[in-house]
Each structure stands twice: as C-alpha cells, then as structure tokens.
Design an enzyme around this catalytic site. Structure first.
Site, PDB file in Angstrom:
ATOM      1  N   PRO A   2      43.963  61.230  70.937  1.00  0.00           N
ATOM      2  CA  PRO A   2      45.330  61.311  70.400  1.00  0.00           C
ATOM      3  C   PRO A   2      45.774  60.001  69.752  1.00  0.00           C
ATOM      4  CG  PRO A   2      45.241  62.037  72.700  1.00  0.00           C
ATOM      5  CD  PRO A   2      43.926  61.415  72.383  1.00  0.00           C
ATOM      6  N   GLU A   3      46.346  60.109  68.565  1.00  0.00           N
ATOM      7  CA  GLU A   3      46.898  58.950  67.861  1.00  0.00           C
ATOM      8  C   GLU A   3      48.416  59.136  67.781  1.00  0.00           C
ATOM      9  OE1 GLU A   3      44.789  58.149  64.189  1.00  0.00           O
ATOM     10  OE2 GLU A   3      42.969  59.092  64.950  1.00  0.00           O
TER      11      GLU A   3
END
Ligand SMILES: [Zn+2]
Length: 285
Positions: A2-3
């Site tokens: 996840p960014e």
C-alpha cells in the site's frame, strides 16, 4: 504494497465508521505487532481511549485518540485494516484486534507479518524530518498532497539531492512521504522523465512537470480507491480499481499510451521499473 492512495482510502473509510468510538480492549495475536512495546502495556495504553479522528501520514494510518495521542499502523507489504460492525468472521491472518465498547472492531490482518502498530504523541507526526521517535516513522518527509509541497519545494529537494537518481529519490520516505514504486513509475511516465535522470539534471520545466505528475497520479489513485495487485484491500475488504488505470506499471511490451512504443522493464535501485524508451529519454552517460 500500500502507498499513499491506498492508505488514504483506508483512512477515509475508517473516519466514517470509527470516529467517536471508545476502545474497550486490544488483543495481540502476534507478539511483534506492537514491538518494542509488550502487548499488555500496549493494551493498557489504548483501553478507554476514544477515537477522535482518522488521518494518514506518509504510508501510515493514523487513528487519533483523545489525549493528543495516536495509534499508528504501518501496513507494510500485506497488512489490512478491516472494520467489522458485528465481530466479523474468523481470519487466520489476524495479528491484532482493537475492540470497541459497542461490539464493533478493527481487525489487523497481515499474511506476511511485516506490519506494525505503535502509540505515539500526535505532535510527533506533524513535523517533517523529525527525529527517530518510534520504529514506524523515522524522519518522514513532506506530504506531496499538502499545500506546502509546491514546485519550489520540489525544486529545492532536487537541488539538495542533485546527484541522486530521480526514481530512488521519489521512493525515499525521508524526502517525500507516501510515494512507492507504482506511483513513482506512473508519475515519471506522465512527466516524461527517465527513472535514471539525476535530480540535479532536471530543468525547471521538467521539475514543474514532475510536481504536477506526482500530485495527479496520487489523486487519481485515491479517486479509484487505490490499486490492488495481490493483497491490498480497503477497510471494507474490497479491492481498489486503480490497477486498471496503470499506463506503464506492469505493462512491459504493451504500447505506450502516448506514442505507441513498447514499454520496457528495467531495474533501478533494486526495484522493477517500467518506462517508455521514446517518451522518457535515457540520460546521455
Ligand atoms: Zn511513449
């Protein structure tokens, strides 16, 4: 992994459902999830606190507690933060559970066990380039969607780190917080910059393009609920839709949407990278 857009999606969803809830208890099912703090101490620190807000700092989910503290969650590779109204179904990858006094809960599931949680003073998260306060947020850089992240601020960073290759610099959380491999690749394509260009070689117009591209791809990622390749799920357990929107990421051999040349895959700074060899010209050396 996840960014910023994926973490922002989770934070926005959680904000709607957990703000105002009081924490009844915390259960750890994996002793390292709260390290270096023992789970019993961690639970004692959380119990009775009310959640007053949910935000994001870099790639961290920030659950703001009354008393100016925050429960922060680093999802790392495969962490999922799932809100369940009625206790939910069993999940073999559950590493921790935050139970609220109305019976609902926040489940932290993580197949690969790299994710971590910590309780910190809220003010530690607000500054940029702050000291090493907890293992989860050593010196986080500027937020790329904040007002303070101007073209001038980016130009200053490029000057200060002039010898760095641009792609690894974008991934450096101490410089800019929240950008990971996917959004760095997409931003460089949009800005028509080769990943190996040095930061100091960018002309002002190129720096301005990069600034615009970073914000554009991150905002688009948020709009599409983040990108799910294998593991990412939002706080409702659903996949994002951004993966269908990639222009070059994971598209080696496919035509560049801008010029039609085949996208190539290379490795830069140890990370798989995709670019268009016509739109993103390699530096001379
Ligand atoms: Zn192209």
């Amino acid at each position: 992994m996840p960014e910023l857009p994926e973490v922002e999606t989770i934070a926005r969803q959680l904000r709607r459902v957990v703000v105002g809830k009081r924490i009844a208890d915390f259960t750890s099912l994996w002793h390292r999830v709260s390290e270096p703090m023992p789970a019993s101490l961690f639970a004692a620190r959380l119990a009775g606190h009310r959640i007053v807000g949910v935000g994001r700092r870099g790639k961290l989910v920030v659950l703001e507690l009354d008393g100016a503290e925050a429960l922060i969650v680093s999802l790392r590779m495969t962490g999922r933060l799932l809100f369940e109204r009625d206790g939910g179904a069993a999940d073999p990858y559950t590493r921790a559970v935050v139970r609220f006094d109305d019976g609902s809960l926040l489940r932290f599931a993580d197949t690969r066990k790299f994710g971590r949680m910590a309780v910190v003073d809220l003010e530690e998260l607000s500054g940029e380039g702050g000291g090493a306060k907890t293992p989860l947020h050593r010196s986080l850089g500027i937020e790329p969607l904040s007002r303070r992240f101007t073209t001038r601020r980016l130009a200053e960073l490029l000057r200060r780190r002039s010898r760095a290759a641009i792609k690894p610099l974008l991934l450096d959380q101490r410089a800019i917080a929240g950008i990971g491999n996917i959004y760095a690749i997409e931003a460089l394509w949009r800005a028509r910059l080769h990943p190996l260009r040095t930061a100091g070689s960018l002309r002002p117009a190129e720096a301005a393009r990069l600034h615009e591209a970073i914000r554009w791809v991150l905002r688009k990622g948020i709009r599409f609920g983040g990108a799910s390749r294998r593991d990412y799920r939002d706080a409702r357990g659903e996949r994002g839709r951004m993966q269908r929107e990639f222009t070059v990421y994971d598209r080696a051999g496919e035509p560049c949407p801008r010029c039609g040349r085949a996208i190539v895959r290379t490795v830069v700074g140890g990370r798989g990278t995709f670019h268009c060899p016509r739109c993103q010209r390699a530096p001379a050396s």
